[in-house]
Design a protein around this motif. Structure first.
Motif, short mmCIF file in Angstrom:
data_model
loop_
_atom_site.label_atom_id
_atom_site.label_comp_id
_atom_site.label_asym_id
_atom_site.label_seq_id
_atom_site.Cartn_x
_atom_site.Cartn_y
_atom_site.Cartn_z
N THR A 48 32.15 67.29 35.34
CA THR A 48 30.95 66.49 35.60
C THR A 48 29.72 67.35 35.88
O THR A 48 28.75 66.89 36.47
CB THR A 48 31.19 65.54 36.79
N HIS A 49 29.74 68.61 35.47
CA HIS A 49 28.61 69.48 35.78
C HIS A 49 27.39 69.21 34.91
O HIS A 49 26.30 69.65 35.24
CB HIS A 49 29.02 70.95 35.72
N CYS A 50 27.56 68.50 33.79
CA CYS A 50 26.39 68.15 33.00
C CYS A 50 26.67 66.86 32.22
O CYS A 50 27.81 66.55 31.91
CB CYS A 50 25.99 69.28 32.05
N PRO A 51 25.63 66.10 31.91
CA PRO A 51 25.83 64.83 31.21
C PRO A 51 26.42 65.00 29.81
O PRO A 51 27.16 64.14 29.34
CB PRO A 51 24.41 64.25 31.11
N ILE A 52 26.14 66.10 29.15
CA ILE A 52 26.68 66.34 27.80
C ILE A 52 28.20 66.46 27.87
O ILE A 52 28.92 65.90 27.03
CB ILE A 52 26.05 67.59 27.16
N CYS A 53 28.70 67.16 28.87
CA CYS A 53 30.15 67.33 29.00
C CYS A 53 30.83 66.00 29.31
O CYS A 53 31.92 65.73 28.81
CB CYS A 53 30.47 68.35 30.07
#
Length: 51
Positions: free
Chosen positions: A4-9
């Motif tokens: 969940t460290h970035c929206p793309i992931c």
């Protein structure tokens, strides 16, 4: 660092899960279609395991 460290992931993880479920549904539908044409157990297993 988690997924969940970035929206793309997060989006890619959701897309991957949706693709997996779509493939599972297609495999299930193929198995059910072949089960309707034959009742021999070896033929039913051959569809899944490519015997």
């Amino acid at each position: 660092m988690g997924i969940t460290h970035c929206p793309i992931c997060v989006g890619l993880a959701v897309l991957s899960a949706v693709r997996f479920m779509a493939h599972a549904v297609m495999a299930y539908q193929l198995e059910r279609a072949n089960a309707a044409t034959t009742t021999h157990p070896a033929m039913l297993l051959g569809t899944v395991f490519e015997l």
